[in-house]
Design an enzyme around this catalytic site. Structure first.
Site, PDB file in Angstrom:
ATOM      1  CG  HIS A  13     -22.290  20.441  54.838  1.00  0.00           C
ATOM      2  ND1 HIS A  13     -21.043  19.855  54.941  1.00  0.00           N
ATOM      3  CD2 HIS A  13     -22.184  21.626  55.491  1.00  0.00           C
ATOM      4  CE1 HIS A  13     -20.234  20.640  55.625  1.00  0.00           C
ATOM      5  NE2 HIS A  13     -20.899  21.713  55.967  1.00  0.00           N
ATOM      6  CG  ASP A  18     -33.050  31.522  60.689  1.00  0.00           C
ATOM      7  OD1 ASP A  18     -32.562  30.831  59.765  1.00  0.00           O
ATOM      8  OD2 ASP A  18     -33.649  31.019  61.654  1.00  0.00           O
TER       9      ASP A  18
END
Length: 334
Positions: A246, A227
């Site tokens: 984004h 992660d």
């Protein structure tokens, strides 16, 4: 005397425009274009092969024909038109996977847009009861569509990025959220001495590892499960994040960039124009919020984001695609 249609009328016509994308979704789900690629077919044959209700299928075809998608010949059979070609599965201009994703996941998420407006949180999570990443990890059909859509998008984007990005003296590249590793492979193909690492979630990593092995890149490309908000492999030359940042709000995006502990950070993203004029870029910004809880950013906003992560934005270079390359380096040695 007929009233002349004004700008306001044109705007309000878009309220009903959602009907066409949903009809395209139905056509994509039924595979109508693929049925017709060999030649015109009668309605009865199309109904039998798709399982669609005959009378309703006729209405769908007539509606799509009214906007140029499909056409009815004099003998009553239905045929492809040029406008229908993007519905084909195997076509250079195919948009079928994008239509499938837009017609279900995106459609339902945008139906909950008020959740995002009220809370600033992703509407997708509200509509589906889980994040988009969690949804794709547990829904094989949705994952297959998303993978196909991502690959087609990468095929349009990556050549422009490769042409504009100079790896310099780098010996290792970490591709954060690199998907199938297509961009990394394209970069490494031009630099025989460079090694790569793809960092991905578990449900993506297994597919990527198998793909890279099958393509003969297993020796030069490692796949790591992580992660990025928590930890990334440290000490490498270039950290590449192509349309990853984004997907996150400022807090999580800053955490990811801070975890890029190396000499160079290369972010590949759409950069919003500084003005407030409505455009595809501004619509994309809201789309990132609805689907992920993320956002598109201006150059100034990226500079501020880099700064919060301890990076200095050194260069912003446009590409021939819709994205720009934003290069950063640590403000102090790490």
């Amino acid at each position: 005397m007929a009233r002349r249609r004004g700008v306001d009328d044109e705007l309000w016509l878009t309220v009903g425009a959602y009907v066409v994308p949903q009809l395209l979704y139905a056509a994509a789900r039924l595979g109508l274009a693929d049925l017709l690629v060999a030649g015109p077919l009668a309605l009865e044959d199309m109904s039998e092969q798709t399982g669609a209700h005959p009378a309703t299928l006729a209405r769908v075809l007539r509606a799509l024909a009214s906007v140029g998608v499909f056409a009815r010949a004099r003998d009553g059979r239905w045929r492809l038109t040029r406008a229908a070609e993007p519905l084909l599965s195997d076509h250079p201009r195919s948009r079928r996977t994008a239509i499938l994703f837009a017609g279900h996941e995106q459609h339902l998420a945008w139906g909950s847009v008020m959740h995002s407006v009220a809370t600033g949180q992703p509407a997708f999570d509200h509509a589906f009861g889980r994040s988009l990443h969690q949804h794709l990890a547990t829904d094989e059909a949705a994952m297959a569509v998303a993978e196909a859509q991502r690959a087609r998008r990468a095929a349009r984007r990556d050549p422009a990025v490769v042409a504009a990005l100079d790896l310099g003296a780098a010996r290792t590249v970490v591709d954060v959220g690199g998907g199938g590793g297509e961009l990394l492979v394209a970069l490494l193909s031009r630099r025989p001495g460079v090694r790569g690492i793809v960092v991905e979630a578990p449900h993506v990593a297994a597919r990527t590892r198998a793909r890279l092995q099958a393509q003969g890149w297993g020796q030069r490309c490692e796949v790591v499960v992580a992660d990025a908000r928590e930890q990334l492999p440290a000490g490498h030359d270039v950290y590449l994040l192509a349309e990853v940042v984004h997907c996150y709000d400022d807090d999580d995006a800053s955490r990811i960039l801070r975890n890029c502990r190396g000499r160079r950070v290369v972010v590949v993203e759409r950069v919003l124009p500084a003005g407030g004029r409505a455009s595809a870029d501004r619509l994309a910004d809201l789309h990132m919020l609805v689907m992920y809880g993320g956002r598109e950013r201006t150059r100034r906003e990226y500079a501020e984001l880099f700064a919060t992560a301890g990076l200095r934005l050194r260069r912003v270079a446009p590409t021939a695609a819709w994205v720009s390359i934003l290069e950063g380096a640590p403000r102090v040695a790490r």
